[in-house]
Design a protein around this motif. Structure first.
Motif, mmCIF file in Angstrom:
data_model
loop_
_atom_site.group_PDB
_atom_site.id
_atom_site.type_symbol
_atom_site.label_atom_id
_atom_site.label_comp_id
_atom_site.label_asym_id
_atom_site.label_seq_id
_atom_site.Cartn_x
_atom_site.Cartn_y
_atom_site.Cartn_z
ATOM 1 N N VAL A 149 0.844 -1.194 0.000
ATOM 2 C CA VAL A 149 0.000 0.000 0.000
ATOM 3 C C VAL A 149 0.882 1.248 0.000
ATOM 4 O O VAL A 149 0.584 2.229 -0.679
ATOM 5 C CB VAL A 149 -0.922 0.016 1.237
ATOM 6 C CG1 VAL A 149 -1.607 1.370 1.362
ATOM 7 C CG2 VAL A 149 -1.957 -1.082 1.115
ATOM 8 N N VAL A 204 -8.380 -0.767 0.179
ATOM 9 C CA VAL A 204 -7.354 -0.779 1.208
ATOM 10 C C VAL A 204 -7.747 -0.140 2.532
ATOM 11 O O VAL A 204 -7.054 -0.264 3.521
ATOM 12 C CB VAL A 204 -6.145 -0.036 0.598
ATOM 13 C CG1 VAL A 204 -5.410 0.743 1.618
ATOM 14 C CG2 VAL A 204 -5.285 -1.026 -0.140
ATOM 15 N N GLU A 205 -8.838 0.515 2.506
ATOM 16 C CA GLU A 205 -9.261 1.236 3.711
ATOM 17 C C GLU A 205 -9.340 0.353 4.956
ATOM 18 O O GLU A 205 -9.682 -0.811 4.890
ATOM 19 C CB GLU A 205 -10.612 1.889 3.468
ATOM 20 C CG GLU A 205 -11.754 1.256 4.201
ATOM 21 C CD GLU A 205 -13.074 1.766 3.691
ATOM 22 O OE1 GLU A 205 -14.072 1.552 4.360
ATOM 23 O OE2 GLU A 205 -13.098 2.393 2.599
ATOM 24 N N ALA A 245 -0.416 10.093 -3.969
ATOM 25 C CA ALA A 245 -1.591 10.607 -3.279
ATOM 26 C C ALA A 245 -1.789 9.760 -2.034
ATOM 27 O O ALA A 245 -1.404 8.600 -2.007
ATOM 28 C CB ALA A 245 -2.813 10.490 -4.190
ATOM 29 N N PRO A 246 -2.339 10.311 -1.032
ATOM 30 C CA PRO A 246 -2.586 9.571 0.198
ATOM 31 C C PRO A 246 -3.676 8.527 0.090
ATOM 32 O O PRO A 246 -4.843 8.838 -0.022
ATOM 33 C CB PRO A 246 -2.938 10.657 1.204
ATOM 34 C CG PRO A 246 -3.588 11.679 0.356
ATOM 35 C CD PRO A 246 -2.758 11.700 -0.879
ATOM 36 N N LEU A 247 -3.231 7.295 0.111
ATOM 37 C CA LEU A 247 -4.187 6.192 0.073
ATOM 38 C C LEU A 247 -4.300 5.822 1.533
ATOM 39 O O LEU A 247 -3.312 5.682 2.215
ATOM 40 C CB LEU A 247 -3.566 4.997 -0.653
ATOM 41 C CG LEU A 247 -3.676 4.903 -2.154
ATOM 42 C CD1 LEU A 247 -2.869 3.709 -2.602
ATOM 43 C CD2 LEU A 247 -5.115 4.708 -2.541
ATOM 44 N N ASP A 248 -5.502 5.666 2.005
ATOM 45 C CA ASP A 248 -5.601 5.302 3.409
ATOM 46 C C ASP A 248 -5.006 3.922 3.550
ATOM 47 O O ASP A 248 -5.359 3.021 2.819
ATOM 48 C CB ASP A 248 -7.060 5.257 3.826
ATOM 49 C CG ASP A 248 -7.632 6.649 3.799
ATOM 50 O OD1 ASP A 248 -8.130 7.086 4.810
ATOM 51 O OD2 ASP A 248 -7.524 7.311 2.741
ATOM 52 N N ALA A 249 -4.109 3.812 4.490
ATOM 53 C CA ALA A 249 -3.512 2.502 4.694
ATOM 54 C C ALA A 249 -3.701 2.005 6.112
ATOM 55 O O ALA A 249 -3.566 2.737 7.060
ATOM 56 C CB ALA A 249 -2.029 2.600 4.394
ATOM 57 N N ALA A 298 -7.427 12.264 3.313
ATOM 58 C CA ALA A 298 -7.322 12.283 1.864
ATOM 59 C C ALA A 298 -8.513 12.976 1.202
ATOM 60 O O ALA A 298 -8.365 13.672 0.223
ATOM 61 C CB ALA A 298 -7.227 10.853 1.347
ATOM 62 N N GLY A 324 0.537 7.422 -12.838
ATOM 63 C CA GLY A 324 0.933 8.163 -11.649
ATOM 64 C C GLY A 324 1.883 9.292 -11.998
ATOM 65 O O GLY A 324 1.780 10.406 -11.474
ATOM 66 N N ARG A 327 -8.286 3.023 -2.693
ATOM 67 C CA ARG A 327 -8.439 3.485 -1.317
ATOM 68 C C ARG A 327 -9.530 2.703 -0.622
ATOM 69 O O ARG A 327 -9.385 2.301 0.524
ATOM 70 C CB ARG A 327 -8.888 4.940 -1.316
ATOM 71 C CG ARG A 327 -7.763 5.905 -1.295
ATOM 72 C CD ARG A 327 -8.351 7.279 -0.967
ATOM 73 N NE ARG A 327 -7.393 8.259 -1.342
ATOM 74 C CZ ARG A 327 -7.664 9.312 -2.100
ATOM 75 N NH1 ARG A 327 -8.897 9.486 -2.525
ATOM 76 N NH2 ARG A 327 -6.735 10.141 -2.397
ATOM 77 N N LEU A 343 1.970 1.779 -3.416
ATOM 78 C CA LEU A 343 0.896 2.304 -4.263
ATOM 79 C C LEU A 343 0.761 3.802 -4.015
ATOM 80 O O LEU A 343 0.552 4.586 -4.949
ATOM 81 C CB LEU A 343 -0.431 1.603 -3.948
ATOM 82 C CG LEU A 343 -0.546 0.142 -4.375
ATOM 83 C CD1 LEU A 343 -1.915 -0.403 -4.004
ATOM 84 C CD2 LEU A 343 -0.314 0.010 -5.869
ATOM 85 N N VAL A 358 -7.852 5.282 -8.284
ATOM 86 C CA VAL A 358 -7.181 5.521 -7.002
ATOM 87 C C VAL A 358 -8.211 5.515 -5.884
ATOM 88 O O VAL A 358 -7.966 4.985 -4.794
ATOM 89 C CB VAL A 358 -6.425 6.868 -7.018
ATOM 90 C CG1 VAL A 358 -5.946 7.210 -5.614
ATOM 91 C CG2 VAL A 358 -5.240 6.794 -7.974
ATOM 92 N N PHE A 394 -8.127 7.724 -13.718
ATOM 93 C CA PHE A 394 -7.063 7.492 -12.744
ATOM 94 C C PHE A 394 -7.568 7.830 -11.344
ATOM 95 O O PHE A 394 -7.359 7.080 -10.392
ATOM 96 C CB PHE A 394 -5.841 8.346 -13.088
ATOM 97 C CG PHE A 394 -4.668 8.104 -12.181
ATOM 98 C CD1 PHE A 394 -4.043 6.862 -12.142
ATOM 99 C CD2 PHE A 394 -4.185 9.125 -11.365
ATOM 100 C CE1 PHE A 394 -2.955 6.635 -11.298
ATOM 101 C CE2 PHE A 394 -3.098 8.907 -10.527
ATOM 102 C CZ PHE A 394 -2.482 7.659 -10.491
ATOM 103 N N LEU A 423 0.063 1.689 -14.105
ATOM 104 C CA LEU A 423 -0.287 2.443 -12.906
ATOM 105 C C LEU A 423 0.822 3.478 -12.694
ATOM 106 O O LEU A 423 0.565 4.634 -12.350
ATOM 107 C CB LEU A 423 -0.362 1.509 -11.696
ATOM 108 C CG LEU A 423 -0.915 2.109 -10.409
ATOM 109 C CD1 LEU A 423 -2.352 2.569 -10.614
ATOM 110 C CD2 LEU A 423 -0.849 1.083 -9.286
ATOM 111 N N VAL A 477 1.019 6.639 -6.912
ATOM 112 C CA VAL A 477 -0.036 7.586 -7.281
ATOM 113 C C VAL A 477 0.192 8.948 -6.643
ATOM 114 O O VAL A 477 -0.551 9.884 -6.879
ATOM 115 C CB VAL A 477 -1.423 7.076 -6.871
ATOM 116 C CG1 VAL A 477 -1.630 5.703 -7.445
ATOM 117 C CG2 VAL A 477 -1.557 7.062 -5.376
#
Lengths: 110, 110
Positions: A88, B95-96, A97-101, B106, B22, B92, A91, B88, B84, B18, A95
């Motif tokens: 994550v 993966v949240e 960008a803040p992906l919630d992990a 975010a 990105g 998220r 990823l 994304v 995109f 990807l 990207v």
DNA sequence: CGTCACTGTTTCCAACATGGAAAGCAACGA
DNA sequence: TCGTTGCTTTCCATGTTGGAAACAGTGACG
């Protein structure tokens, strides 16, 4: 905190497996059928993906015969959580960008 | 407004693409060679991936012969950016972590 | 004891995606 | 005209995927 070293993981990346890991990352364990339903794949397909995750040491498969019923529960191993977090993180880098992990260890508290 | 409807996109998901998306999402345009270098793939491979993104309407390929040199610049189209973002957003979602997510920081474009 | 139902598991298989190498091409300079 | 730069396209061998169906383990039933 979100200190997982970004690292792309080909075992986790494929859609079905990313979903499986995402689901398991949010809980301690989940039943096979629940995952199958959530990911929307057939038994055989889920079984095959789980097998790959299992062989990678990411998922623990626990079979129990309870109440005259066969139940298979899946859970991310410690290694699996770490790999998922790392993936994550990667990823996110990709990207930008803040992906919630979910946090390794943290998620389940232990 | 980074309010994209979460939507998994198989054209974007594969690692190389990807990455390409990105990179392009962060700029207006980037040269073919720069992308190739960043993604670390061969010319042929990048060309093939770009072609797929192009056919999906996500990337615009602009060829220009400037200063006696052939230069191909790549850029995400409006559609590409939307796809995109949607992808994304879907990542998220997948993966949240309901139990541990700090807060949807975010969400706010930031 | 034989059969059924419930749960995954494994096999068979056909479709597709992917990457590397190398030949192709177009444009331009020597 | 030949060589170079900068992608493109082709050829090819491999790896991944999913669906269907056969298979297997376990307990329930008559």
């Amino acid at each position: 905190m979100t200190a997982a070293v970004p690292r792309f993981d080909a075992v986790i990346h494929p859609p079905p497996r990313l979903q499986i890991c995402g689901l398991l990352a949010a809980v301690d364990t989940m039943e096979f059928s629940a995952v199958r339903d959530a990911v929307a794949v057939s038994d055989s397909v889920l079984s095959k993906h789980v097998k790959q995750l299992e062989e990678a040491g990411y998922v623990a498969v626990r079979k129990a015969t309870i109440a005259s019923r066969q139940r298979t529960s899946l859970a991310l191993t410690k290694t699996g959580r770490a790999a998922f977090s790392a993936h994550v993180a990667e990823l996110r880098r990709i990207v930008e960008a803040p992906l919630d992990a979910p946090q390794g260890g943290a998620g389940t508290g232990r």
